[in-house]
Write a protein that holds these residues in place. Structure first.
Motif, PDB file in Angstrom:
ATOM      1  N   ALA A  11      23.713  -6.028  13.339  1.00 17.60           N
ATOM      2  CA  ALA A  11      23.591  -6.743  12.060  1.00 17.60           C
ATOM      3  C   ALA A  11      22.929  -5.868  11.000  1.00 17.60           C
ATOM      4  CB  ALA A  11      22.808  -8.033  12.255  1.00 17.60           C
ATOM      5  N   ALA A  12      22.002  -5.019  11.421  1.00 19.66           N
ATOM      6  CA  ALA A  12      21.263  -4.181  10.477  1.00 19.66           C
ATOM      7  C   ALA A  12      22.129  -3.110   9.820  1.00 19.66           C
ATOM      8  CB  ALA A  12      20.079  -3.519  11.185  1.00 19.66           C
ATOM      9  N   THR A  13      23.294  -2.826  10.382  1.00 15.25           N
ATOM     10  CA  THR A  13      24.153  -1.765   9.847  1.00 15.25           C
ATOM     11  C   THR A  13      25.213  -2.280   8.886  1.00 15.25           C
ATOM     12  OG1 THR A  13      25.804  -1.884  11.613  1.00 15.25           O
ATOM     13  CG2 THR A  13      23.874  -0.435  11.979  1.00 15.25           C
ATOM     14  N   HIS A  14      25.272  -3.582   8.675  1.00 20.08           N
ATOM     15  CA  HIS A  14      26.233  -4.172   7.745  1.00 20.08           C
ATOM     16  C   HIS A  14      27.668  -3.784   8.110  1.00 20.08           C
ATOM     17  CE1 HIS A  14      22.822  -5.439   5.340  1.00 20.08           C
ATOM     18  NE2 HIS A  14      22.349  -4.213   5.499  1.00 20.08           N
ATOM     19  N   GLY A  15      27.980  -3.856   9.414  1.00 17.26           N
ATOM     20  CA  GLY A  15      29.342  -3.631   9.886  1.00 17.26           C
ATOM     21  C   GLY A  15      29.656  -2.226  10.368  1.00 17.26           C
ATOM     22  N   VAL A  16      28.708  -1.309  10.310  1.00 18.79           N
ATOM     23  CA  VAL A  16      28.963   0.062  10.776  1.00 18.79           C
ATOM     24  C   VAL A  16      28.894   0.133  12.291  1.00 18.79           C
ATOM     25  CG1 VAL A  16      28.183   2.464  10.683  1.00 18.79           C
ATOM     26  CG2 VAL A  16      28.147   1.057   8.610  1.00 18.79           C
ATOM     27  N   PHE A  17      27.865  -0.458  12.883  1.00 20.89           N
ATOM     28  CA  PHE A  17      27.722  -0.514  14.348  1.00 20.89           C
ATOM     29  C   PHE A  17      28.056  -1.940  14.758  1.00 20.89           C
ATOM     30  CE2 PHE A  17      24.697  -1.350  17.985  1.00 20.89           C
ATOM     31  CZ  PHE A  17      25.420  -0.660  18.936  1.00 20.89           C
ATOM     32  N   THR A  18      29.128  -2.072  15.563  1.00 24.89           N
ATOM     33  CA  THR A  18      29.625  -3.404  15.923  1.00 24.89           C
ATOM     34  C   THR A  18      29.728  -3.544  17.444  1.00 24.89           C
ATOM     35  OG1 THR A  18      31.882  -2.579  15.667  1.00 24.89           O
ATOM     36  CG2 THR A  18      30.915  -3.702  13.758  1.00 24.89           C
ATOM     37  N   PRO A  19      28.591  -3.718  18.109  1.00 23.50           N
ATOM     38  CA  PRO A  19      28.647  -3.829  19.573  1.00 23.50           C
ATOM     39  C   PRO A  19      29.330  -5.126  20.005  1.00 23.50           C
ATOM     40  CG  PRO A  19      26.454  -4.386  18.802  1.00 23.50           C
ATOM     41  CD  PRO A  19      27.238  -3.920  17.597  1.00 23.50           C
ATOM     42  N   SER A  20      30.213  -4.997  20.984  1.00 23.69           N
ATOM     43  CA  SER A  20      30.869  -6.176  21.556  1.00 23.69           C
ATOM     44  C   SER A  20      30.894  -5.990  23.071  1.00 23.69           C
ATOM     45  CB  SER A  20      32.282  -6.334  21.002  1.00 23.69           C
ATOM     46  OG  SER A  20      33.073  -5.208  21.340  1.00 23.69           O
ATOM     47  N   ALA A  21      31.350  -6.987  23.790  1.00 25.09           N
ATOM     48  CA  ALA A  21      31.387  -6.937  25.255  1.00 25.09           C
ATOM     49  C   ALA A  21      30.055  -6.398  25.797  1.00 25.09           C
ATOM     50  CB  ALA A  21      32.568  -6.103  25.749  1.00 25.09           C
ATOM     51  N   ILE A  22      28.978  -6.969  25.310  1.00 26.55           N
ATOM     52  CA  ILE A  22      27.637  -6.501  25.650  1.00 26.55           C
ATOM     53  C   ILE A  22      27.324  -6.773  27.120  1.00 26.55           C
ATOM     54  CG2 ILE A  22      25.168  -6.893  25.208  1.00 26.55           C
ATOM     55  CD1 ILE A  22      25.938  -7.345  22.253  1.00 26.55           C
ATOM     56  N   VAL A  23      26.753  -5.754  27.757  1.00 27.73           N
ATOM     57  CA  VAL A  23      26.318  -5.836  29.153  1.00 27.73           C
ATOM     58  C   VAL A  23      24.790  -5.832  29.162  1.00 27.73           C
ATOM     59  CG1 VAL A  23      26.301  -4.648  31.390  1.00 27.73           C
ATOM     60  CG2 VAL A  23      28.355  -4.574  29.940  1.00 27.73           C
ATOM     61  N   ASP A  24      24.194  -6.800  29.837  1.00 25.85           N
ATOM     62  CA  ASP A  24      22.736  -6.876  29.982  1.00 25.85           C
ATOM     63  C   ASP A  24      22.488  -7.527  31.339  1.00 25.85           C
ATOM     64  OD1 ASP A  24      20.002  -7.213  29.817  1.00 25.85           O
ATOM     65  OD2 ASP A  24      20.040  -8.378  27.965  1.00 25.85           O
ATOM     66  N   HIS A  33       0.876  -1.167   0.000  1.00 23.70           N
ATOM     67  CA  HIS A  33       0.000   0.000   0.000  1.00 23.70           C
ATOM     68  C   HIS A  33       0.911   1.213   0.000  1.00 23.70           C
ATOM     69  CE1 HIS A  33      -3.624  -2.284   0.737  1.00 23.70           C
ATOM     70  NE2 HIS A  33      -2.975  -2.964   1.657  1.00 23.70           N
ATOM     71  N   PRO A  34       0.689   2.171  -0.866  1.00 24.16           N
ATOM     72  CA  PRO A  34       1.579   3.339  -0.943  1.00 24.16           C
ATOM     73  C   PRO A  34       1.753   4.055   0.393  1.00 24.16           C
ATOM     74  CG  PRO A  34       0.044   3.340  -2.767  1.00 24.16           C
ATOM     75  CD  PRO A  34      -0.374   2.221  -1.854  1.00 24.16           C
ATOM     76  N   GLU A  35       0.698   4.086   1.216  1.00 22.75           N
ATOM     77  CA  GLU A  35       0.799   4.814   2.483  1.00 22.75           C
ATOM     78  C   GLU A  35       1.723   4.137   3.494  1.00 22.75           C
ATOM     79  OE1 GLU A  35      -2.820   2.170   2.718  1.00 22.75           O
ATOM     80  OE2 GLU A  35      -2.085   3.601   1.259  1.00 22.75           O
ATOM     81  N   SER A  36       2.092   2.883   3.249  1.00 20.48           N
ATOM     82  CA  SER A  36       3.006   2.205   4.174  1.00 20.48           C
ATOM     83  C   SER A  36       4.330   1.818   3.516  1.00 20.48           C
ATOM     84  CB  SER A  36       2.339   0.968   4.784  1.00 20.48           C
ATOM     85  OG  SER A  36       2.017   0.045   3.768  1.00 20.48           O
ATOM     86  N   ALA A  37       4.614   2.362   2.339  1.00 14.25           N
ATOM     87  CA  ALA A  37       5.869   2.038   1.648  1.00 14.25           C
ATOM     88  C   ALA A  37       7.091   2.442   2.469  1.00 14.25           C
ATOM     89  CB  ALA A  37       5.905   2.708   0.273  1.00 14.25           C
ATOM     90  N   TYR A  38       6.935   3.467   3.328  1.00 15.65           N
ATOM     91  CA  TYR A  38       8.050   3.911   4.166  1.00 15.65           C
ATOM     92  C   TYR A  38       8.593   2.784   5.049  1.00 15.65           C
ATOM     93  CZ  TYR A  38       4.789   4.064   8.069  1.00 15.65           C
ATOM     94  OH  TYR A  38       3.893   3.716   9.036  1.00 15.65           O
ATOM     95  N   GLU A  39       7.758   1.771   5.338  1.00 16.33           N
ATOM     96  CA  GLU A  39       8.202   0.664   6.184  1.00 16.33           C
ATOM     97  C   GLU A  39       9.377  -0.091   5.560  1.00 16.33           C
ATOM     98  OE1 GLU A  39       4.789  -1.724   7.099  1.00 16.33           O
ATOM     99  OE2 GLU A  39       3.821  -0.112   8.204  1.00 16.33           O
ATOM    100  N   ALA A  40       9.560   0.036   4.241  1.00 20.93           N
ATOM    101  CA  ALA A  40      10.697  -0.610   3.572  1.00 20.93           C
ATOM    102  C   ALA A  40      12.023  -0.054   4.074  1.00 20.93           C
ATOM    103  CB  ALA A  40      10.592  -0.446   2.060  1.00 20.93           C
ATOM    104  N   LEU A  41      12.002   1.165   4.610  1.00 21.15           N
ATOM    105  CA  LEU A  41      13.226   1.758   5.154  1.00 21.15           C
ATOM    106  C   LEU A  41      13.679   1.087   6.444  1.00 21.15           C
ATOM    107  CD1 LEU A  41      12.474   5.568   4.725  1.00 21.15           C
ATOM    108  CD2 LEU A  41      14.123   4.204   3.425  1.00 21.15           C
ATOM    109  N   ALA A  42      12.790   0.363   7.093  1.00 19.37           N
ATOM    110  CA  ALA A  42      13.085  -0.192   8.418  1.00 19.37           C
ATOM    111  C   ALA A  42      14.185  -1.250   8.350  1.00 19.37           C
ATOM    112  CB  ALA A  42      11.823  -0.785   9.040  1.00 19.37           C
ATOM    113  N   ALA A  43      15.328  -0.907   8.905  1.00 17.59           N
ATOM    114  CA  ALA A  43      16.432  -1.851   9.017  1.00 17.59           C
ATOM    115  C   ALA A  43      16.230  -2.747  10.235  1.00 17.59           C
ATOM    116  CB  ALA A  43      17.755  -1.098   9.141  1.00 17.59           C
TER     117      ALA A  43
END
Length: 185
Positions: free
Chosen positions: A60-73, A18-28
């Motif tokens: 993963a969505a950034t294709h190597g631009v954002f590379t989080p490591s040593a994650i704290v949760d 639907h044209p009104e929701s085409a923007y959703e294609a931008l969602a990484a």
């Protein structure tokens, strides 16, 4: 924008929409914001979401631009808080958030963008209009999303809320920060 991300967006747009929701294609990145079900290091079954899992998803969505490591949760159920952090570009980034039921906290989203900014990255994760409680976030130069909003390719949610639901931008902000009081919906 990484070439792989541009190719992904073009492939998404090739599907009939639907044209009104085409923007959703931008969602990484796209996920249910009522999703934080466990600490990332509690054995994390594959079907349960955690901040650690979502940080890897953003990476993963950034294709190597954002590379989080040593994650704290790390959750502290006594104080009702979680420490969420990661290393990126030789620096450590961390925030303490409230464990409000199982909702994803926006401070984590802001922390990711802060790390990208400090590393000189032009792209950011930009939230697109929310569908139900699902976050759709594009990984682009924010100016692209702003221009798309200006020309009507991405709906202005504050205008839609006011027109369709009678909620002003101030009332929406109060809902977001939890100061809505007796707001009638």
């Amino acid at each position: 924008m990484p070439a792989a991300e541009l190719a992904r967006i073009k492939a998404e747009l090739a599907y009939e929409r639907h044209p009104e929701s085409a923007y959703e294609a931008l969602a990484a990145v796209c996920f249910d914001t009522e999703c934080i079900e466990t600490s990332g290091f509690d054995g994390e079954p594959e079907d349960l979401n955690s901040y650690a899992k979502l940080l890897r998803h953003f990476g993963a969505a950034t294709h190597g631009v954002f590379t989080p490591s040593a994650i704290v949760d790390v959750w502290d159920t006594d104080t009702g808080t979680a420490r969420v952090g990661f290393d990126h570009g030789g620096r450590h980034y961390e925030v303490t958030v409230e464990l409000q039921s199982d909702w994803f906290q926006g401070e984590v989203f802001e922390l990711i963008n802060h790390a990208l900014s400090e590393q000189g990255c032009v792209e950011r994760f930009v939230a697109l209009p929310v569908v139900d409680q699902v976050l759709h976030a594009a990984f682009v130069d924010p100016a692209i999303v702003e221009r798309a909003r200006e020309v009507g390719l991405i709906p202005d949610m504050s205008r839609l809320l006011e027109e369709e639901m009678g909620i002003s931008a101030d009332e929406l902000q109060a809902l977001i920060v939890g100061d809505a009081g007796e707001l009638e919906l």
